[in-house]
Design a protein around this motif. Structure first.
Motif, PDB file in Angstrom:
ATOM      1  N   CYS A   1       3.598   1.608   2.954  1.00 55.04           N
ATOM      2  CA  CYS A   1       4.609   2.605   2.597  1.00 55.04           C
ATOM      3  C   CYS A   1       3.901   3.935   2.440  1.00 55.04           C
ATOM      4  N   LEU A   2       3.415   4.451   3.552  1.00 54.96           N
ATOM      5  CA  LEU A   2       2.482   5.573   3.570  1.00 54.96           C
ATOM      6  C   LEU A   2       2.904   6.619   4.601  1.00 54.96           C
ATOM      7  N   PRO A   3       2.376   7.844   4.489  1.00 55.61           N
ATOM      8  CA  PRO A   3       2.525   8.799   5.591  1.00 55.61           C
ATOM      9  C   PRO A   3       1.866   8.250   6.858  1.00 55.61           C
ATOM     10  N   ASP A   4       2.239   8.793   7.995  1.00 58.58           N
ATOM     11  CA  ASP A   4       1.779   8.247   9.280  1.00 58.58           C
ATOM     12  C   ASP A   4       0.255   8.140   9.379  1.00 58.58           C
TER      13      ASP A   4
ATOM     14  N   ASP B   1       0.866  -1.181   0.000  1.00 62.79           N
ATOM     15  CA  ASP B   1       0.000   0.000   0.000  1.00 62.79           C
ATOM     16  C   ASP B   1       0.907   1.236   0.000  1.00 62.79           C
ATOM     17  N   GLY B   2       0.907   1.967  -1.109  1.00 67.30           N
ATOM     18  CA  GLY B   2       1.829   3.080  -1.280  1.00 67.30           C
ATOM     19  C   GLY B   2       3.008   2.663  -2.136  1.00 67.30           C
ATOM     20  N   ASP B   3       2.745   1.848  -3.133  1.00 68.69           N
ATOM     21  CA  ASP B   3       3.823   1.267  -3.935  1.00 68.69           C
ATOM     22  C   ASP B   3       4.486   2.257  -4.887  1.00 68.69           C
ATOM     23  N   GLN B   4       3.940   3.469  -5.021  1.00 67.60           N
ATOM     24  CA  GLN B   4       4.552   4.458  -5.923  1.00 67.60           C
ATOM     25  C   GLN B   4       5.436   5.459  -5.191  1.00 67.60           C
ATOM     26  N   GLY B   5       5.523   5.358  -3.888  1.00 69.00           N
ATOM     27  CA  GLY B   5       6.443   6.201  -3.132  1.00 69.00           C
ATOM     28  C   GLY B   5       7.859   5.660  -3.211  1.00 69.00           C
ATOM     29  N   THR B   6       8.813   6.405  -2.656  1.00 66.69           N
ATOM     30  CA  THR B   6      10.221   6.015  -2.748  1.00 66.69           C
ATOM     31  C   THR B   6      10.469   4.633  -2.164  1.00 66.69           C
TER      32      THR B   6
ATOM     33  N   ALA C   1       6.077   0.724   7.267  1.00 71.19           N
ATOM     34  CA  ALA C   1       7.323   1.451   7.028  1.00 71.19           C
ATOM     35  C   ALA C   1       7.248   2.907   7.479  1.00 71.19           C
ATOM     36  N   SER C   2       6.083   3.357   7.933  1.00 73.68           N
ATOM     37  CA  SER C   2       5.959   4.730   8.429  1.00 73.68           C
ATOM     38  C   SER C   2       6.450   4.796   9.872  1.00 73.68           C
ATOM     39  N   SER C   3       6.383   5.998  10.453  1.00 71.09           N
ATOM     40  CA  SER C   3       6.787   6.153  11.854  1.00 71.09           C
ATOM     41  C   SER C   3       5.594   6.080  12.805  1.00 71.09           C
ATOM     42  N   ALA C   4       4.430   5.682  12.294  1.00 72.14           N
ATOM     43  CA  ALA C   4       3.197   5.728  13.087  1.00 72.14           C
ATOM     44  C   ALA C   4       3.220   4.822  14.308  1.00 72.14           C
ATOM     45  N   HIS C   5       3.937   3.708  14.245  1.00 77.42           N
ATOM     46  CA  HIS C   5       3.849   2.707  15.318  1.00 77.42           C
ATOM     47  C   HIS C   5       5.204   2.343  15.924  1.00 77.42           C
ATOM     48  N   ARG C   6       6.221   3.151  15.717  1.00 78.10           N
ATOM     49  CA  ARG C   6       7.572   2.773  16.137  1.00 78.10           C
ATOM     50  C   ARG C   6       7.794   2.787  17.638  1.00 78.10           C
ATOM     51  N   THR C   7       6.939   3.457  18.367  1.00 76.68           N
ATOM     52  CA  THR C   7       7.046   3.430  19.832  1.00 76.68           C
ATOM     53  C   THR C   7       5.804   2.794  20.463  1.00 76.68           C
ATOM     54  N   ASP C   8       5.045   2.064  19.676  1.00 84.08           N
ATOM     55  CA  ASP C   8       3.817   1.411  20.141  1.00 84.08           C
ATOM     56  C   ASP C   8       4.164   0.033  20.694  1.00 84.08           C
ATOM     57  N   ALA C   9       3.835  -0.210  21.949  1.00 82.59           N
ATOM     58  CA  ALA C   9       4.183  -1.480  22.597  1.00 82.59           C
ATOM     59  C   ALA C   9       3.471  -2.672  21.981  1.00 82.59           C
TER      60      ALA C   9
ATOM     61  N   ALA D   1      -2.033   8.064   7.062  1.00 80.31           N
ATOM     62  CA  ALA D   1      -2.569   7.088   6.120  1.00 80.31           C
ATOM     63  C   ALA D   1      -2.263   5.664   6.567  1.00 80.31           C
ATOM     64  N   ALA D   2      -1.112   5.463   7.211  1.00 78.76           N
ATOM     65  CA  ALA D   2      -0.773   4.132   7.719  1.00 78.76           C
ATOM     66  C   ALA D   2      -1.738   3.724   8.824  1.00 78.76           C
ATOM     67  N   ARG D   3      -2.065   4.648   9.716  1.00 78.88           N
ATOM     68  CA  ARG D   3      -3.034   4.343  10.774  1.00 78.88           C
ATOM     69  C   ARG D   3      -4.400   4.024  10.173  1.00 78.88           C
ATOM     70  N   GLU D   4      -4.780   4.760   9.152  1.00 79.67           N
ATOM     71  CA  GLU D   4      -6.053   4.492   8.470  1.00 79.67           C
ATOM     72  C   GLU D   4      -6.047   3.106   7.830  1.00 79.67           C
ATOM     73  N   ALA D   5      -4.921   2.737   7.227  1.00 83.33           N
ATOM     74  CA  ALA D   5      -4.824   1.425   6.592  1.00 83.33           C
ATOM     75  C   ALA D   5      -4.968   0.305   7.614  1.00 83.33           C
ATOM     76  N   VAL D   6      -4.322   0.460   8.766  1.00 86.37           N
ATOM     77  CA  VAL D   6      -4.443  -0.560   9.812  1.00 86.37           C
ATOM     78  C   VAL D   6      -5.886  -0.676  10.286  1.00 86.37           C
ATOM     79  N   ALA D   7      -6.575   0.448  10.359  1.00 91.97           N
ATOM     80  CA  ALA D   7      -7.979   0.441  10.799  1.00 91.97           C
ATOM     81  C   ALA D   7      -8.890  -0.264   9.805  1.00 91.97           C
ATOM     82  N   LEU D   8      -8.439  -0.421   8.563  1.00 97.12           N
ATOM     83  CA  LEU D   8      -9.240  -1.098   7.544  1.00 97.12           C
ATOM     84  C   LEU D   8      -9.178  -2.624   7.665  1.00 97.12           C
ATOM     85  N   ILE D   9      -8.253  -3.119   8.457  1.00 97.22           N
ATOM     86  CA  ILE D   9      -8.037  -4.567   8.521  1.00 97.22           C
ATOM     87  C   ILE D   9      -9.114  -5.249   9.362  1.00 97.22           C
ATOM     88  N   GLU D  10      -9.804  -6.180   8.756  1.00 93.97           N
ATOM     89  CA  GLU D  10     -10.821  -6.996   9.438  1.00 93.97           C
ATOM     90  C   GLU D  10     -10.420  -8.464   9.480  1.00 93.97           C
TER      91      GLU D  10
END
Length: 310
Positions: free
Chosen positions: A59-62, A10-15, A82-90, A64-73
Motif C-alpha cells: 500500500c505504497l506510492p509507485d 507494507d504501508g499500513d498507515q496509509g488510507t 495496491a499501487s499503480s506501478a504494475h497495472r499494465t505489466d504483462a 516505493a512499491a517497485r522498491e519493495a518488489v525488488a527486496l523480495i528474495e
C-alpha cells in the motif's frame, strides 16, 4: 502454506493500508504482520518482513512499491500491489476478479497480483463486457467522467477536508486537465480499447464513494446496440458475480439520481444503463466505494482468492 497465513502490509498507515487492516480485524485464518513506526522506513526490516510473509500487500506510492518488489528474495512470497506501478505489466495478473469467468482462477494461482485503480474499476466493469460483446467498438471516441470522495487523494487530501483548515476546502474540484492521468492506459488495456479514452476525474466534499459515467451516441454504435442490448450484456456478464449488480430496466427508469455513497464501506458495485431513445443517447454509470471495491475491498477479495489457491 501454513494453516494460518502470514500477511505483511507494507504501508499500513496509509488510507488503503488502514482500511485493509480494519477489514482483516478478527480473522483467525491469517496473521497480520506490521512494523513499528520507527522501522517502517528501514529497508532491512522491511526486506525481512516481506521475505518472511506468505503474502505481501503493498500500500505504497509507485516508486516505493517497485522498491519493495525488488527486496523480495523468497520465491514463495506472493504479492498484491495496491499501487499503480504494475497495472499494465504483462507479468502481473490484473486483480479485477469480475473481469472474466477465468479471472478468479488466474488470481488464485498468481504470484504477483496488481490491484485495479479505483476509477478504472468502474470504467472497465462497464466497458469490458460491452466491447467483448461487440456492442461498443474498441475505437469508440470515449469520454469518461468520474466524481470521487476526497479520500481518493490520500491522507493529505483527507487532512485538507477534515483537519484544522477544513472550512476552506473547495466543495468540488475538477482535476487532471492536462489529460495525462495515469488511469487511461490501464483502462485502455483491460477494456480492450484500441485508443486511449479521455478521462476527466473530479472530487467533491464527501469522504468516499464514486459515480463514474460514460456517454454514448447510438449512431456511433453497431446496429442493435440499444439500451436493452447493453444492459442485457452486462446482466449476462455479471449474472454470477457476488459484488457487482446491474440495475434492471425498471430500476433504471425509477432512478432519478445516483448517490455516490450508497456502497460506502462495502466491496459492492452497481452498474446502470440510462438513455433517451428519441435522441439516441445512452449513459453508462458505475457506483462504488473508492476505498472499498476501488481499493481495500478489492485487495481483500484478491487476498482471499490467493488463500484459496494455496
Amino acid at each position: 502454506m501454513s494453516k494460518q497465513a502470514l500477511v505483511f502490509i507494507d504501508g499500513d498507515q496509509g488510507t488503503t493500508g488502514l482500511q485493509i487492516n480494519e477489514r482483516l480485524r478478527g480473522r483467525t485464518d491469517l496473521q497480520v504482520l506490521t512494523l513499528p513506526a520507527a522501522e517502517r522506513k528501514d529497508a532491512r526490516r522491511r526486506a525481512e518482513a516481506i521475505n518472511a510473509a506468505d503474502i505481501a500487500l503493498l500500500c505504497l506510492p509507485d516508486a516505493a512499491a517497485r522498491e519493495a518488489v525488488a527486496l523480495i528474495e523468497n520465491p514463495r512470497v506472493r504479492v498484491i500491489d495496491a499501487s499503480s506501478a504494475h497495472r499494465t505489466d504483462a507479468d502481473w495478473v490484473y486483480g479485477f476478479a469480475e473481469l472474466s469467468p477465468e479471472q478468479p482462477g488466474r488470481i488464485a494461482s498468481a504470484r504477483r497480483v496488481t490491484n485495479p485503480g479505483c476509477y478504472p474499476t468502474g470504467a472497465i466493469a462497464l466497458l469490458g463486457p460491452l466491447v467483448k460483446a461487440g456492442l461498443v467498438p474498441p475505437d469508440y471516441p470515449l469520454v469518461i467522467n468520474a466524481v470521487s470522495g476526497y479520500s481518493g487523494g490520500g491522507r493529505a487530501q483527507v487532512e485538507q477536508y477534515e483537519g484544522a483548515e477544513a472550512g476552506s476546502a473547495a466543495p468540488f474540484v475538477l482535476y487532471g486537465l492536462g489529460l495525462a492521468h495515469k488511469h487511461p492506459p490501464e483502462i485502455q488495456l483491460h477494456a480492450a480499447l484500441r485508443q486511449r479514452p479521455i478521462f476527466i476525474p473530479s472530487y467533491g466534499a464527501f469522504r468516499q464513494g464514486i459515480v463514474l459515467s460514460i456517454a454514448l451516441h447510438t449512431r456511433l454504435l453497431p446496429a442493435g446496440a440499444s439500451q436493452h442490448a447493453l444492459r442485457a450484456a452486462l446482466e449476462q456478464h455479471y449474472e454470477a458475480a457476488r459484488h457487482v449488480r446491474v440495475l434492471s430496466a425498471q430500476q433504471s427508469l425509477d432512478a432519478a439520481r445516483l448517490d455516490p455513497t450508497i456502497h460506502n464501506n462495502t466491496n459492492d458495485m452497481t452498474l446502470g444503463v440510462f438513455g433517451n431513445d428519441a435522441e439516441g443517447h445512452i449513459v453508462l454509470c458505475a457506483v462504488f466505494d473508492n476505498l472499498g471495491k476501488g481499493a481495500s475491498g478489492a485487495a481483500v477479495q484478491n487476498l482471499d482468492l490467493l488463500l484459496s489457491g494455496c
